[in-house]
Scaffold this active site. Structure first.
Site, PDB file in Angstrom:
ATOM      1  N   HIS A 197      22.052 -17.956 -48.106  1.00 27.81           N
ATOM      2  CA  HIS A 197      23.148 -18.914 -48.219  1.00 27.81           C
ATOM      3  C   HIS A 197      22.571 -20.318 -48.344  1.00 27.81           C
ATOM      4  CE1 HIS A 197      26.898 -21.030 -47.486  1.00 27.81           C
ATOM      5  NE2 HIS A 197      27.477 -19.895 -47.820  1.00 27.81           N
ATOM      6  N   ASP A 252      29.557 -11.762 -47.789  1.00 26.25           N
ATOM      7  CA  ASP A 252      29.798 -10.684 -48.749  1.00 26.25           C
ATOM      8  C   ASP A 252      29.094  -9.380 -48.394  1.00 26.25           C
ATOM      9  OD1 ASP A 252      31.421 -12.168 -50.538  1.00 26.25           O
ATOM     10  OD2 ASP A 252      29.651 -13.245 -51.202  1.00 26.25           O
TER      11      ASP A 252
HETATM   12  N1  CMC Z   1      17.237 -12.046 -52.351  1.00 24.42           N
HETATM   13  C1  CMC Z   1      15.949 -12.374 -52.582  1.00 24.42           C
HETATM   14  N2  CMC Z   1      15.476 -13.642 -52.568  1.00 24.42           N
HETATM   15  C2  CMC Z   1      16.374 -14.610 -52.323  1.00 24.42           C
HETATM   16  C3  CMC Z   1      17.714 -14.349 -52.083  1.00 24.42           C
HETATM   17  C4  CMC Z   1      18.148 -13.013 -52.092  1.00 24.42           C
HETATM   18  N3  CMC Z   1      19.411 -12.683 -51.867  1.00 24.42           N
HETATM   19  N4  CMC Z   1      18.368 -15.517 -51.866  1.00 24.42           N
HETATM   20  C5  CMC Z   1      17.464 -16.488 -51.983  1.00 24.42           C
HETATM   21  N5  CMC Z   1      16.239 -15.950 -52.245  1.00 24.42           N
HETATM   22  C6  CMC Z   1      14.964 -16.664 -52.355  1.00 24.42           C
HETATM   23  C7  CMC Z   1      14.838 -17.367 -53.699  1.00 24.42           C
HETATM   24  O1  CMC Z   1      14.215 -16.539 -54.648  1.00 24.42           O
HETATM   25  C8  CMC Z   1      14.016 -18.574 -53.310  1.00 24.42           C
HETATM   26  O2  CMC Z   1      12.681 -18.151 -53.151  1.00 24.42           O
HETATM   27  P1  CMC Z   1      11.455 -19.190 -53.488  1.00 24.42           P
HETATM   28  O3  CMC Z   1      11.618 -20.332 -52.518  1.00 24.42           O
HETATM   29  O4  CMC Z   1      10.226 -18.390 -53.299  1.00 24.42           O
HETATM   30  O5  CMC Z   1      11.665 -19.618 -54.915  1.00 24.42           O
HETATM   31  C9  CMC Z   1      14.534 -18.951 -51.917  1.00 24.42           C
HETATM   32  O6  CMC Z   1      14.997 -17.709 -51.375  1.00 24.42           O
HETATM   33  C10 CMC Z   1      15.654 -19.963 -51.939  1.00 24.42           C
HETATM   34  O7  CMC Z   1      16.665 -19.482 -52.822  1.00 24.42           O
HETATM   35  P2  CMC Z   1      17.588 -20.399 -53.719  1.00 24.42           P
HETATM   36  O8  CMC Z   1      18.122 -19.586 -54.863  1.00 24.42           O
HETATM   37  O9  CMC Z   1      16.880 -21.682 -54.034  1.00 24.42           O
HETATM   38  O10 CMC Z   1      18.746 -20.720 -52.692  1.00 24.42           O
HETATM   39  P3  CMC Z   1      20.160 -21.313 -53.053  1.00 24.42           P
HETATM   40  O11 CMC Z   1      20.596 -22.060 -51.870  1.00 24.42           O
HETATM   41  O12 CMC Z   1      20.117 -22.039 -54.351  1.00 24.42           O
HETATM   42  O13 CMC Z   1      21.069 -20.006 -53.293  1.00 24.42           O
HETATM   43  C11 CMC Z   1      22.395 -18.123 -52.877  1.00 24.42           C
HETATM   44  C12 CMC Z   1      21.907 -19.470 -52.354  1.00 24.42           C
HETATM   45  C13 CMC Z   1      23.510 -17.625 -51.983  1.00 24.42           C
HETATM   46  C14 CMC Z   1      22.960 -18.308 -54.287  1.00 24.42           C
HETATM   47  C15 CMC Z   1      21.219 -17.132 -52.890  1.00 24.42           C
HETATM   48  O14 CMC Z   1      20.751 -16.913 -51.567  1.00 24.42           O
HETATM   49  C16 CMC Z   1      21.578 -15.804 -53.546  1.00 24.42           C
HETATM   50  O15 CMC Z   1      21.466 -15.680 -54.759  1.00 24.42           O
HETATM   51  N6  CMC Z   1      22.025 -14.771 -52.757  1.00 24.42           N
HETATM   52  C17 CMC Z   1      22.474 -13.538 -53.319  1.00 24.42           C
HETATM   53  C18 CMC Z   1      23.881 -13.699 -53.874  1.00 24.42           C
HETATM   54  C19 CMC Z   1      24.911 -13.790 -52.767  1.00 24.42           C
HETATM   55  O16 CMC Z   1      24.900 -13.007 -51.835  1.00 24.42           O
HETATM   56  N7  CMC Z   1      25.843 -14.741 -52.918  1.00 24.42           N
HETATM   57  C20 CMC Z   1      26.936 -14.950 -51.957  1.00 24.42           C
HETATM   58  C21 CMC Z   1      26.786 -16.240 -51.213  1.00 24.42           C
HETATM   59  S1  CMC Z   1      27.841 -16.364 -49.767  1.00 24.42           S
HETATM   60  C22 CMC Z   1      29.464 -16.351 -50.340  1.00 24.42           C
HETATM   61  C23 CMC Z   1      29.772 -17.373 -51.369  1.00 24.42           C
HETATM   62  O17 CMC Z   1      29.319 -18.509 -51.323  1.00 24.42           O
HETATM   63  O18 CMC Z   1      30.535 -17.043 -52.235  1.00 24.42           O
END
Ligand code: CMC
Length: 439
Positions: free
Chosen positions: A316, A373
């Site tokens: 998140h 989720d």
């Molecule tokens: N699985 C594997 N690696 C992950 C995941 C994951 N679910 N989430 C983040 N990472 C890694 C990402 O690859 C990055 O690694 P590095 O620093 O080595 O490059 C690091 O963690 C930070 O990730 P980010 O993409 O920069 O983080 P963000 O804040 O931009 O994204 C997120 C947040 C929720 C989009 C992301 O965690 C994600 O894609 N999660 C899976 C999708 C998901 O479950 N979404 C629902 C979110 S909660 C409800 C809502 O908001 O609707």
């Protein structure tokens, strides 16, 4: 009727920005829970510079008095009330009114709004015909967005919301009709007759009746399902400036009406990184269940950046210790699934994935925990909601938050049209060439 914005206190210590041989003082403001922000609204005028913050991870886009999150401590509060306190019998409509009015509703406010929800539940017959134009395979989120937008055509008197009374009517129309639209979208996809709302039923049982009743065979919603569904909707009801809410605010900032702004929110929510993640989680669990992969293999794949696979329902932007909504939903899933289905192999797989991820340095180091989720889909599935309706359920839940945020923005002095800037990295000036001179 509505709580005013608690005005931020100016801190005594402005921030100093040094650029070359010049220094600039930037005001620092502090919110009611102590979060500080550097006010850069005059930065470009003063310095010629803008800020760059891809994905807005460090950008406050507004002041808001609706929802508070402390991601480090796993805190979520609606109008000051911790989310956990809604888990024992609050109704979705009570929470919707809390967000919209700014206070817990009195009996009179609750009853008046409930009556409006009942009288607005029917869809205009003209609107009903629009469903026929969609193919059976149309994604319900596309239908939902289109239908919410088309509500503007049926209620032009609500384009301009002159006062709070009119605003409450628009809010009731939206919150009521969204469940009829959702249920009709589902029934259209199944090719079964639409079921009219039943004025004797409360919000959630009425929705499930429109989803699952057959002519002359009424669906009866148990207490257990009623409570679980109310809770799911409550936990989704607002989440401050997330992607879809920011979209609603952005569209609304141009002066667009409430229906158009919320329709845009549905589109933003649809994406797999946002509300669409609840569908992706179920597909992930199902894939593992079908034997295509073990949980261990899936987690390994999710850690491999080249795979482009993520552990869906994990991570998140804001929560860095735990998502309190996920904790509540996990308990609900553990209680509800045995009672409704005996056992669910997908719940066992989810538990296993969580165990593996939470003891893996990759997830620990990046503070990746189950989010809202991760368990919500397992509960929805146990209730009988089809997977392609999961994100629609999220939308029904989030709607009161969008409505409250839209109204708050429209009544915050100094609100301007949202218009970010950019750092241009394209061609420098070059000349147009006629076709015969291009290489
Ligand atoms: N699985 C594997 N690696 C992950 C995941 C994951 N679910 N989430 C983040 N990472 C890694 C990402 O690859 C990055 O690694 P590095 O620093 O080595 O490059 C690091 O963690 C930070 O990730 P980010 O993409 O920069 O983080 P963000 O804040 O931009 O994204 C997120 C947040 C929720 C989009 C992301 O965690 C994600 O894609 N999660 C899976 C999708 C998901 O479950 N979404 C629902 C979110 S909660 C409800 C809502 O908001 O609707």
């Amino acid at each position: 009727m509505r709580q005013p914005l608690s005005s931020p206190t100016r801190s005594h210590e402005p921030a100093t920005l040094i650029l070359g041989d010049k220094s600039y003082l930037l005001p620092v403001i502090e919110g009611s829970e102590g979060e500080r922000a550097i006010d850069i609204s005059k930065l470009r005028d003063q310095t010629g510079h803008i800020t760059l913050d891809q994905g807005y991870g460090n950008t406050g886009s507004c002041e808001s008095a609706i929802t508070f999150i402390d991601g480090e401590k796993g805190i979520l509060r609606y109008r000051g009330i911790p989310i956990e306190q809604f888990a024992h019998g609050a109704t979705f409509i009570e929470v919707a009114l809390l967000l919209i009015l700014g206070h817990l509703p009195t009996d009179a406010e609750y009853d008046a709004f409930s009556k409006d929800l009942t009288r607005f539940a029917y869809l205009d017959e003209g609107m009903k015909h629009q469903f026929e134009g969609f193919p059976r395979t149309a994604p319900p989120m596309a239908i939902l967005s289109a239908m919410i937008n088309s509500m503007s055509c049926f209620h032009p008197e609500l384009y301009e919301l002159e006062d709070e009374a009119q605003f409450l009517i628009a809010a009731a129309r939206l919150i009521s009709k969204v469940r009829s639209i959702a249920a009709y979208a589902y029934r259209h996809s199944r090719g079964v007759p639409y079921i009219y709302p039943d004025p004797k039923l409360r919000y959630v049982p009425n929705f499930l009746h429109m989803m699952f009743s057959q002519p002359y065979d009424q669906y009866v919603c148990s207490d257990l399902i009623n409570r679980a569904m109310n809770l799911i909707l409550i936990l989704h009801a607002d989440h401050e400036q997330n992607c879809s809410t920011s979209t609603v605010r952005m569209v609304g900032s141009s002066g667009a009406n409430l229906f158009a702004s919320c329709a845009a929110g549905v589109c933003a929510l649809w994406g797999p990184l946002h509300g669409g993640a609840n569908v992706e989680v179920l597909e992930m669990l199902d894939k593992i269940h079908q034997g295509n992969m073990t949980p261990e293999e899936y987690v390994k794949l999710a850690k491999d950046k080249d795979s482009k696979v993520r552990l869906m329902g994990f991570g998140h932007r804001v929560y860095k210790s735990f998502d309190p909504r996920a904790q509540i939903l996990q308990k609900v899933a553990e209680e509800l699934v045995p009672q409704l289905c005996g056992s669910d192999p997908l719940l066992e797989i989810a538990r296993r994935l969580e165990d593996i991820a939470r003891s893996d340095p990759y997830f620990i180091d990046r503070n990746l925990y189950p989010n809202v989720d991760f368990y919500s889909g397992i509960i929805l599935r146990a209730i009988g909601i089809p997977v392609n309706m999961f994100t629609v359920m999220f939308s029904i839940g989030r709607l009161p938050g969008w409505i409250a945020q839209w109204w708050e923005q429209n009544h915050t002095p100094g609100t301007r049209i949202a218009r970010p800037r950019q750092v241009y990295v394209g061609n420098r000036q070059k000349d147009y060439l006629p076709k015969d001179q291009r290489g």
